[in-house]
Scaffold this motif. Structure first.
Motif, PDB file in Angstrom:
ATOM      1  N   SER A  89       1.799   7.170   2.892  1.00 23.81           N
ATOM      2  CA  SER A  89       1.056   8.575   2.824  1.00 23.81           C
ATOM      3  C   SER A  89       1.087   9.167   4.349  1.00 23.81           C
ATOM      4  O   SER A  89       0.900   8.484   5.374  1.00 23.81           O
ATOM      5  N   LEU A 149       6.352   2.591   8.379  1.00 25.73           N
ATOM      6  CA  LEU A 149       6.020   3.518   7.353  1.00 25.73           C
ATOM      7  C   LEU A 149       7.108   4.816   7.608  1.00 25.73           C
ATOM      8  O   LEU A 149       7.299   5.435   6.395  1.00 25.73           O
ATOM      9  N   GLU A 172       3.471  -0.387  12.754  1.00 30.84           N
ATOM     10  CA  GLU A 172       3.174   0.047  11.403  1.00 30.84           C
ATOM     11  C   GLU A 172       3.593   1.506  11.233  1.00 30.84           C
ATOM     12  O   GLU A 172       4.329   1.952  10.401  1.00 30.84           O
ATOM     13  N   THR A 220      -1.525  10.323   5.416  1.00 31.16           N
ATOM     14  CA  THR A 220      -3.024   9.942   5.886  1.00 31.16           C
ATOM     15  C   THR A 220      -2.779   8.526   6.697  1.00 31.16           C
ATOM     16  O   THR A 220      -3.445   8.269   7.575  1.00 31.16           O
ATOM     17  N   ARG A 221      -2.031   7.774   5.862  1.00 34.91           N
ATOM     18  CA  ARG A 221      -1.629   6.335   6.534  1.00 34.91           C
ATOM     19  C   ARG A 221      -1.253   6.172   7.790  1.00 34.91           C
ATOM     20  O   ARG A 221      -1.393   5.506   8.606  1.00 34.91           O
ATOM     21  N   GLU A 246      -3.635   7.385  10.555  1.00 35.84           N
ATOM     22  CA  GLU A 246      -4.362   6.444  10.927  1.00 35.84           C
ATOM     23  C   GLU A 246      -3.776   5.531  11.694  1.00 35.84           C
ATOM     24  O   GLU A 246      -4.474   4.806  12.792  1.00 35.84           O
ATOM     25  N   GLU A 286       0.776  -1.188   0.020  1.00 36.65           N
ATOM     26  CA  GLU A 286      -0.019   0.098  -0.190  1.00 36.65           C
ATOM     27  C   GLU A 286       1.014   1.252   0.043  1.00 36.65           C
ATOM     28  O   GLU A 286       2.009   1.312   0.674  1.00 36.65           O
TER      29      GLU A 286
END
Length: 278
Positions: free
Chosen positions: A131, A150, A146, A133-134, A137, A128
């Motif tokens: 970003s 990222l 996570e 946003t990710r 979240e 995926e």
């Protein structure tokens, strides 16, 4: 994007430079509705320096910049201002009034002005797109594993310790209050944390991130940290708080006594978690 930039800087034997806008455009248009910042400007500059970026150009986002056309941005900033030789862009980058400019436009202008430009493919983790946003979240879910995958590092918040209301000290739980330099935080609640700073190297503690509903009516996020089993004079110092585990949501208590009792339970929960994590 940054790796691409650094490779090109070495190829051209020129300093690498990243342009950032302050405030962020969405903060400028709707400060209360804008997404929470993952990093402050100071944190961003420090992170870029660690990655090897030579310079950061901060451009104030205001009405003048808002109305600047993509053509004027290229002519005044890229060409006349910086004399760029190579421009690295994210594949979804847009700029200029009404988001007129894109990768194709910058490449077209490069042929006219004598610079090169190239997009960087989307970075993916676990299939995926990575970003902001990710990342937000993941932080909202308190999925710090996570978030670390990222970001490429554990999630932390840095800031200067300022004088607060001294409530924590008055109830036997002294805290370091951090100046967040942002209206909203991507985190909210009580966390087990590690703290780095002067005289500290991974000191464990409990942190509250939020608006302190029991004692305050502010809408601005605050970060308070209580170190376990030690006291260090930190006023005026810069510290980094790394988030390891969410203990509970922020909540409002009927009295300071109830708050103190809950803080005691939070401290016990943090001790238990760090003991199990060792």
């Amino acid at each position: 994007v940054i790796r691409h930039l650094l490779d090109k800087a070495r190829e051209f034997a020129l300093p690498s430079l990243i342009i950032v806008f302050e405030p962020l455009p969405r903060e400028y248009f709707s400060p209360l509705q804008a997404p929470a910042r993952i990093m402050s400007f100071r944190e961003k500059v420090a992170a870029l320096a660690e990655l090897g970026v030579d310079r950061v150009l901060r451009i104030r986002f205001n009405e003048a910049l808002r109305g600047m056309s993509a053509q004027q941005f290229v002519d005044d900033i890229f060409v006349a201002g910086l004399g760029v030789r190579y421009v690295v862009l994210g594949d979804d980058f847009r700029f200029g009034a009404d988001r007129q400019g894109d990768v194709a436009f910058i490449q077209q202008e490069g042929r006219r002005h004598g610079y090169e430009a190239g997009p960087t493919p989307t970075l993916e983790v676990a299939g995926e797109r990575v970003s902001s946003t990710r990342i937000r979240e993941a932080l909202e879910r308190a999925d710090f594993a996570e978030a670390e995958a990222l970001l490429g590092r554990p999630y932390s918040i840095s800031g200067r310790v300022i004088y607060g209301r001294q409530l924590g000290r008055s109830i036997g739980v002294p805290t370091a209050n951090l100046e967040l330099q942002r209206l909203r935080s991507p985190l909210s609640g009580v966390y087990a944390v590690e703290v780095h700073g002067p005289g500290l190297a991974g000191a464990v503690g409990v942190a509250n991130v939020g608006v302190r509903p029991t004692v305050d009516d502010s809408i601005k996020a605050n970060l308070e940290v209580h170190l376990l089993d030690r006291e260090v004079e930190l006023y005026g110092r810069h510290i980094t708080v790394t988030f390891r585990r969410k203990l509970r949501e922020e909540q409002k208590f009927a009295s300071v006594t109830e708050l103190r009792e809950q803080i005691g339970r939070d401290i016990d929960a943090a001790r238990d978690w760090f003991a199990s994590a060792d």
